[in-house]
Design a protein around this motif. Sequence first.
Motif, PDB file in Angstrom:
ATOM      1  N   UNK A  30     -99.936  56.793 -99.943  1.00 33.99           N
ATOM      2  CA  UNK A  30     -99.064  55.858-100.521  1.00 33.99           C
ATOM      3  C   UNK A  30     -99.515  54.261-100.773  1.00 33.99           C
ATOM      4  N   UNK A  31    -100.582  54.064 -99.674  1.00 40.20           N
ATOM      5  CA  UNK A  31    -100.827  52.508 -99.819  1.00 40.20           C
ATOM      6  C   UNK A  31    -101.887  52.532-100.881  1.00 40.20           C
ATOM      7  N   UNK A  32    -102.938  53.512-100.703  1.00 40.76           N
ATOM      8  CA  UNK A  32    -104.119  53.197-101.583  1.00 40.76           C
ATOM      9  C   UNK A  32    -103.580  53.556-103.060  1.00 40.76           C
ATOM     10  N   UNK A  47    -110.467  46.964 -97.424  1.00 44.01           N
ATOM     11  CA  UNK A  47    -111.617  47.585 -96.338  1.00 44.01           C
ATOM     12  C   UNK A  47    -110.704  48.372 -95.253  1.00 44.01           C
ATOM     13  N   UNK A  48    -109.363  48.278 -95.138  1.00 45.07           N
ATOM     14  CA  UNK A  48    -108.673  49.079 -94.069  1.00 45.07           C
ATOM     15  C   UNK A  48    -107.254  49.177 -94.571  1.00 45.07           C
ATOM     16  N   UNK A  49    -106.566  49.868 -93.927  1.00 46.12           N
ATOM     17  CA  UNK A  49    -105.051  50.243 -94.167  1.00 46.12           C
ATOM     18  C   UNK A  49    -104.225  49.197 -93.840  1.00 46.12           C
ATOM     19  N   UNK A  50    -104.812  48.233 -92.860  1.00 44.49           N
ATOM     20  CA  UNK A  50    -104.009  47.189 -92.340  1.00 44.49           C
ATOM     21  C   UNK A  50    -104.019  46.102 -93.392  1.00 44.49           C
ATOM     22  N   UNK A  51    -105.212  45.965 -94.226  1.00 44.06           N
ATOM     23  CA  UNK A  51    -105.278  45.044 -95.205  1.00 44.06           C
ATOM     24  C   UNK A  51    -104.135  45.048 -96.286  1.00 44.06           C
ATOM     25  N   UNK A  52    -103.785  46.383 -96.491  1.00 42.65           N
ATOM     26  CA  UNK A  52    -102.531  46.606 -97.403  1.00 42.65           C
ATOM     27  C   UNK A  52    -101.061  45.706 -97.016  1.00 42.65           C
ATOM     28  N   UNK A  53    -101.516  44.957 -96.008  1.00 44.71           N
ATOM     29  CA  UNK A  53    -100.448  44.078 -95.697  1.00 44.71           C
ATOM     30  C   UNK A  53    -100.380  42.891 -96.659  1.00 44.71           C
ATOM     31  N   UNK A  54    -101.464  42.552 -97.094  1.00 52.42           N
ATOM     32  CA  UNK A  54    -101.466  41.441 -97.918  1.00 52.42           C
ATOM     33  C   UNK A  54    -101.396  42.187 -99.486  1.00 52.42           C
ATOM     34  N   UNK A  56     -99.220  44.457-102.658  1.00 53.79           N
ATOM     35  CA  UNK A  56     -97.869  44.768-103.175  1.00 53.79           C
ATOM     36  C   UNK A  56     -97.292  46.010-102.363  1.00 53.79           C
ATOM     37  N   UNK A  57     -97.907  46.661-101.504  1.00 52.65           N
ATOM     38  CA  UNK A  57     -97.527  47.683-100.580  1.00 52.65           C
ATOM     39  C   UNK A  57     -97.055  47.068 -99.241  1.00 52.65           C
ATOM     40  N   UNK A  58     -97.096  45.940 -99.254  1.00 58.69           N
ATOM     41  CA  UNK A  58     -96.835  45.269 -98.111  1.00 58.69           C
ATOM     42  C   UNK A  58     -95.348  45.825 -97.190  1.00 58.69           C
ATOM     43  N   UNK A  59     -94.550  45.973 -98.171  1.00 61.55           N
ATOM     44  CA  UNK A  59     -93.263  46.420 -97.554  1.00 61.55           C
ATOM     45  C   UNK A  59     -93.150  47.939 -96.900  1.00 61.55           C
ATOM     46  N   UNK A  60     -94.156  48.691 -97.831  1.00 61.53           N
ATOM     47  CA  UNK A  60     -94.228  50.086 -97.354  1.00 61.53           C
ATOM     48  C   UNK A  60     -95.240  50.318 -96.145  1.00 61.53           C
ATOM     49  N   UNK A  61     -96.170  49.488 -96.001  1.00 58.19           N
ATOM     50  CA  UNK A  61     -96.941  49.361 -94.851  1.00 58.19           C
ATOM     51  C   UNK A  61     -96.211  48.876 -93.516  1.00 58.19           C
ATOM     52  N   UNK A  62     -95.482  47.752 -93.437  1.00 54.42           N
ATOM     53  CA  UNK A  62     -94.627  47.254 -92.483  1.00 54.42           C
ATOM     54  C   UNK A  62     -93.419  48.218 -92.265  1.00 54.42           C
ATOM     55  N   UNK A  97     -99.048  46.400 -84.579  1.00 52.14           N
ATOM     56  CA  UNK A  97     -99.653  46.611 -85.928  1.00 52.14           C
ATOM     57  C   UNK A  97     -98.746  46.275 -87.125  1.00 52.14           C
ATOM     58  N   UNK A  98     -97.694  46.481 -87.013  1.00 50.26           N
ATOM     59  CA  UNK A  98     -96.894  46.005 -88.181  1.00 50.26           C
ATOM     60  C   UNK A  98     -96.352  44.673 -88.255  1.00 50.26           C
ATOM     61  N   UNK A  99     -96.123  43.953 -87.106  1.00 51.53           N
ATOM     62  CA  UNK A  99     -95.556  42.570 -87.073  1.00 51.53           C
ATOM     63  C   UNK A  99     -96.660  41.737 -86.898  1.00 51.53           C
ATOM     64  N   UNK A 100     -97.753  42.077 -86.521  1.00 55.25           N
ATOM     65  CA  UNK A 100     -98.829  41.109 -86.055  1.00 55.25           C
ATOM     66  C   UNK A 100    -100.231  41.520 -87.478  1.00 55.25           C
ATOM     67  N   UNK A 101    -100.131  40.686 -88.328  1.00 56.67           N
ATOM     68  CA  UNK A 101    -101.221  40.968 -89.353  1.00 56.67           C
ATOM     69  C   UNK A 101    -102.431  40.754 -89.052  1.00 56.67           C
ATOM     70  N   UNK A 102    -103.477  41.639 -89.590  1.00 58.75           N
ATOM     71  CA  UNK A 102    -104.969  41.399 -89.525  1.00 58.75           C
ATOM     72  C   UNK A 102    -105.201  39.953 -90.126  1.00 58.75           C
TER      73      UNK A 102
END
Length: 238
Positions: A30-32, A47-54, A56-62, A97-102
């Motif tokens: 979903x993220x990719x 470069x990582x799943x965590x980077x999707x925090x930044x 358009x998939x931010x809400x899905x990730x969190x 992981x969700x609330x403290x971004x990379x």
Amino acid sequence: MSMDDNLLYLRSYLLMRAVIGLVGVALPFGLVLGDWALEHGTLLAKGSLSAYYYSGMHDVFVGSLCVTGLFLVTYKVFEHNLDNVLSGVAGVAALGVALFPTNRPGGGTVELTPLQRELGERTVATVHYTSAAVFIVALGVMSLYFGIREGRKDDRPDALPPRFWRRFHWTCTAGIAAAIAFIALSQVTGWLVAYSLIVGETLAVLSFGASWLMKGLELRVLLAPKRSAMAVAGRSQP
């Protein structure tokens, strides 16, 4: 409590486990794919799943990690056993992981979040990386424990043999261990270092998702007629 009530509770419990597993399996794709569709860029832009925090998939990730974390924290909160400890630790780590971004991508061109401004980007990222490591390790131990426990159950003519489930969950454990080993090896040797985190994280999350999806997807209880499901439920342990 009547048998009908017990069956309803068990079905709800199994369905929640299956849904959490489905979230784990679907999250990397979903993220990719979601980011690729929204940004019209390259398929593996991060470069990582965590980077999707930044992205358009931010809400899905969190949102996905918060749902998973809250479920794991409350999964067996009233039981005093290894399951409760492991799921609680994994749940708190998932929330971290969700609330403290990379770290921000692009050399800091993205605006700091309020939390990063308050605590410092490095501190927030340290909490994120620590939470991610604890989350992955806890999931691996949980899958290992699932295999041990499922392997001890008695054979039943209406279900797959316990040895199948032991091997299945241990395969998921091996997938998580392989993910950790790949990330470590890549970081040390520089081999595929640009993709080490996203490949390793994806493998770990898929292994976790598969383990929980199959653990909850007991169709003979979820979809069987009430009388047949009640007979099975009387022999089943969550």
